[in-house]
Write an enzyme that holds these catalytic residues in place. Structure first.
Site, PDB file in Angstrom:
ATOM      1  N   ARG A  23       0.804  -1.204   0.000  1.00  0.00           N
ATOM      2  CA  ARG A  23       0.000   0.000   0.000  1.00  0.00           C
ATOM      3  C   ARG A  23       0.848   1.269   0.000  1.00  0.00           C
ATOM      4  NH1 ARG A  23      -4.189  -0.090   4.830  1.00  0.00           N
ATOM      5  NH2 ARG A  23      -2.350  -0.979   5.758  1.00  0.00           N
ATOM      6  N   ARG A  27      -3.061   5.621  -0.677  1.00  0.00           N
ATOM      7  CA  ARG A  27      -4.152   5.925   0.229  1.00  0.00           C
ATOM      8  C   ARG A  27      -5.451   5.571  -0.476  1.00  0.00           C
ATOM      9  NH1 ARG A  27       0.050  10.288   0.113  1.00  0.00           N
ATOM     10  NH2 ARG A  27       0.671   8.628  -1.297  1.00  0.00           N
ATOM     11  N   ARG A  36      -6.470   8.325   8.916  1.00  0.00           N
ATOM     12  CA  ARG A  36      -5.486   9.411   8.760  1.00  0.00           C
ATOM     13  C   ARG A  36      -6.086  10.801   9.024  1.00  0.00           C
ATOM     14  NH1 ARG A  36      -2.016  11.368   8.077  1.00  0.00           N
ATOM     15  NH2 ARG A  36      -0.790  11.371   6.172  1.00  0.00           N
ATOM     16  N   ASP A  72       6.929   1.783   8.165  1.00  0.00           N
ATOM     17  CA  ASP A  72       7.654   2.372   7.034  1.00  0.00           C
ATOM     18  C   ASP A  72       9.116   1.995   7.141  1.00  0.00           C
ATOM     19  OD1 ASP A  72       7.056   4.425   4.753  1.00  0.00           O
ATOM     20  OD2 ASP A  72       9.057   4.867   5.498  1.00  0.00           O
ATOM     21  N   TYR A 148      18.468   6.886   1.100  1.00  0.00           N
ATOM     22  CA  TYR A 148      17.725   7.934   1.809  1.00  0.00           C
ATOM     23  C   TYR A 148      18.611   8.609   2.857  1.00  0.00           C
ATOM     24  CZ  TYR A 148      13.336   6.422  -0.331  1.00  0.00           C
ATOM     25  OH  TYR A 148      12.334   6.133  -1.234  1.00  0.00           O
TER      26      TYR A 148
HETATM   27  O1  1CP Z   1       1.332  -1.684   2.473  1.00  0.00           O
HETATM   28  C1  1CP Z   1       1.267  -1.320   3.650  1.00  0.00           C
HETATM   29  O2  1CP Z   1       0.260  -0.949   4.205  1.00  0.00           O
HETATM   30  C2  1CP Z   1       2.531  -1.435   4.457  1.00  0.00           C
HETATM   31  C3  1CP Z   1       3.057  -0.170   4.823  1.00  0.00           C
HETATM   32  C4  1CP Z   1       4.237   0.442   4.058  1.00  0.00           C
HETATM   33  C5  1CP Z   1       5.359  -0.160   3.453  1.00  0.00           C
HETATM   34  C6  1CP Z   1       5.615  -1.617   3.197  1.00  0.00           C
HETATM   35  C7  1CP Z   1       4.398   1.827   4.000  1.00  0.00           C
HETATM   36  C8  1CP Z   1       3.424   2.823   4.506  1.00  0.00           C
HETATM   37  N1  1CP Z   1       5.630   2.072   3.468  1.00  0.00           N
HETATM   38  C9  1CP Z   1       6.229   0.881   3.105  1.00  0.00           C
HETATM   39  C10 1CP Z   1       7.572   0.664   2.517  1.00  0.00           C
HETATM   40  C11 1CP Z   1       8.330   1.834   1.985  1.00  0.00           C
HETATM   41  N2  1CP Z   1       8.382   3.115   2.451  1.00  0.00           N
HETATM   42  C12 1CP Z   1       9.216   1.745   0.881  1.00  0.00           C
HETATM   43  C13 1CP Z   1       9.535   0.457   0.137  1.00  0.00           C
HETATM   44  C14 1CP Z   1       8.515   0.158  -0.897  1.00  0.00           C
HETATM   45  C15 1CP Z   1       8.547   1.034  -2.127  1.00  0.00           C
HETATM   46  O3  1CP Z   1       9.439   0.863  -2.950  1.00  0.00           O
HETATM   47  O4  1CP Z   1       7.685   1.907  -2.250  1.00  0.00           O
HETATM   48  C16 1CP Z   1       9.755   3.025   0.649  1.00  0.00           C
HETATM   49  C17 1CP Z   1      10.735   3.418  -0.431  1.00  0.00           C
HETATM   50  C18 1CP Z   1       9.220   3.893   1.651  1.00  0.00           C
HETATM   51  C19 1CP Z   1       9.507   5.353   1.842  1.00  0.00           C
HETATM   52  C20 1CP Z   1       8.277   6.193   1.801  1.00  0.00           C
HETATM   53  N3  1CP Z   1       7.399   6.342   2.837  1.00  0.00           N
HETATM   54  C21 1CP Z   1       7.754   6.878   0.685  1.00  0.00           C
HETATM   55  C22 1CP Z   1       8.354   6.883  -0.707  1.00  0.00           C
HETATM   56  C23 1CP Z   1       9.241   8.035  -0.937  1.00  0.00           C
HETATM   57  C24 1CP Z   1       9.873   7.925  -2.303  1.00  0.00           C
HETATM   58  O5  1CP Z   1      11.104   7.922  -2.374  1.00  0.00           O
HETATM   59  O6  1CP Z   1       9.131   7.848  -3.309  1.00  0.00           O
HETATM   60  C25 1CP Z   1       6.538   7.499   1.098  1.00  0.00           C
HETATM   61  C26 1CP Z   1       5.620   8.352   0.276  1.00  0.00           C
HETATM   62  C27 1CP Z   1       6.327   7.137   2.468  1.00  0.00           C
HETATM   63  C28 1CP Z   1       5.140   7.447   3.319  1.00  0.00           C
HETATM   64  C29 1CP Z   1       4.189   6.288   3.443  1.00  0.00           C
HETATM   65  N4  1CP Z   1       4.559   5.033   3.935  1.00  0.00           N
HETATM   66  C30 1CP Z   1       3.460   4.205   3.969  1.00  0.00           C
HETATM   67  C31 1CP Z   1       2.327   4.957   3.483  1.00  0.00           C
HETATM   68  C32 1CP Z   1       0.914   4.442   3.384  1.00  0.00           C
HETATM   69  C33 1CP Z   1       2.793   6.246   3.157  1.00  0.00           C
HETATM   70  C34 1CP Z   1       1.930   7.415   2.680  1.00  0.00           C
HETATM   71  C35 1CP Z   1       1.735   8.337   3.846  1.00  0.00           C
HETATM   72  C36 1CP Z   1       0.311   8.702   4.161  1.00  0.00           C
HETATM   73  O7  1CP Z   1      -0.464   7.952   4.747  1.00  0.00           O
HETATM   74  O8  1CP Z   1      -0.020   9.831   3.867  1.00  0.00           O
END
Ligand code: 1CP
Length: 344
Positions: A23, A27, A36, A72, A148
């Protein structure tokens, strides 16, 4: 009790083909957005009851075959001495690593103490999930974490991070070892708390050439997998943008290799050991298409995997997009479940 997700990870026969969805950045669920409204992202990650609630949402709303703990990859940084801020432009690190002295100053990760909120969330969630639904724990892989930590924020190519690797190779190796030790301890703590499988996200490993991946990353991935692998607890390795890396990735002794949509499944299957299962790889953007197009593409993925004779966990090639219609997720889960896997 059958747990098709675990069986598929080991290439054993399954009752129905398992599917789960990541996910990250997604969202897409109304129930998640409602939580949220009340809690910040940091609060959702650090209050075990809330993390548990959102972990269960995709299982309640869709008939998925595995849950992934809500957290995360960035949560490991504050205990190492690098505070993280989650804003609209994605996560930001206040004092990124820029020198050998910065690497030497990193604190050792002690997950059973400093990441207790994650292991508590896992314990709570495991109790709340049906027995038949495995819970996946996860961590960022050392190179993606290093990207990062050095860059301080997201980037298209992680040029600052790559420059650090090429300019300060000794400090970069020290950083990789430090992260790899922490990641192995962290994944073991998650398994001890009740995670039934673990996934390593190497989201940025694809920015390197095969030679550089082999040199900088492979030994650390191998050492982590050797430290965490236990009977009946599959280790999944996901590397985004990795179609040029399969011949390197096959040397990681993981149970499942998870690939993105640009990777041709028959090619990956031919290059991997037969006992490795594959996870993937529908383009997340294809979930915006009309349902018959989603079904067609999902069937292609399934036929390719059936032809390979390897275990298959259906997944998207990356995380689901925030504006994905929930009805399309239902349609995808239905088509994956309605087609019995070829006897394997
Ligand atoms: O799926 C799930 O519900 C599990 C939760 C999960 C996981 C497995 C989240 C929640 N983040 C992750 C892994 C994660 N986080 C990765 C590895 C997977 C991938 O390649 O995308 C990475 C790179 C991150 C870093 C991160 N956290 C980003 C990406 C930044 C970028 O470089 O593009 C972002 C946008 C976040 C915030 C985040 N983490 C998770 C969610 C749902 C969100 C969005 C925040 C919100 O609710 O507003």
């Amino acid at each position: 009790m059958t747990r098709d997700f675990i069986e598929a990870c080991y290439g054993r026969p399954v009752r129905r083909r398992p599917i789960w969805i990541m996910r990250q950045a997604g969202r897409y669920q109304a129930t998640y957005r409602a939580v949220r409204e009340k809690y910040s992202f940091e609060q959702v990650c650090t209050i075990p009851e809330v993390a548990c609630e959102v972990t269960l949402q995709p299982i309640t709303d869709f008939d998925l075959d595995a849950a992934i703990i809500f957290s995360d990859i960035m949560v490991v940084f504050p205990p190492m001495g690098m505070p993280v801020h989650f804003g609209d432009g994605g996560p930001k690190i206040a004092r990124p690593i820029r020198s050998a002295a910065d690497v030497a100053g990193l604190a050792r990760l002690d997950p059973s103490f400093s990441l207790r909120f994650v292991t508590d969330a896992i314990r709570l969630t495991r109790r709340g999930l049906p027995e038949s639904v495995p819970l996946i724990g996860f961590s960022g892989a050392p190179f993606t974490l290093a990207c990062y930590a050095i860059e301080g924020a997201t980037s298209r190519e992680f040029a600052v991070a790559r420059e650090f690797f090429y300019r300060e190779p000794q400090a970069a190796q020290k950083l990789m070892s430090h992260l790899a030790d922490g990641v192995a301890d962290y994944l073991n703590a998650q398994i001890d708390a009740g995670a039934d499988a673990v996934q390593l996200f190497d989201s940025w490993g694809g920015v390197l050439s095969p030679e550089d991946y082999r040199h900088w990353i492979l030994p650390h991935m191998q050492s982590i997998v050797r430290k965490v692998r236990r009977p009946n607890t599959p280790v999944i390795v996901y590397v985004n943008g990795s179609s040029h890396l399969i011949e390197v990735l096959r040397d990681i002794p993981c149970d499942v290799l998870s690939v993105d949509w640009r990777t041709q499944l028959p090619m990956a299957a031919a290059k991997c050991p037969t006992q490795t299962a594959l996870q993937g790889n529908l383009d997340p953007i294809a979930l915006m298409a009309p349902v018959d197009e989603i079904e067609k593409r999902a069937r292609t993925v399934m036929s390719q995997m059936d032809a390979s004779g390897m275990g298959h966990v259906f997944n998207l090639g990356h995380g689901i997009m925030p504006n994905t219609p929930e009805a399309n997720v239902h349609a995808l889960v239905n088509v994956v479940h309605s087609r019995p896997p070829k006897a394997n």
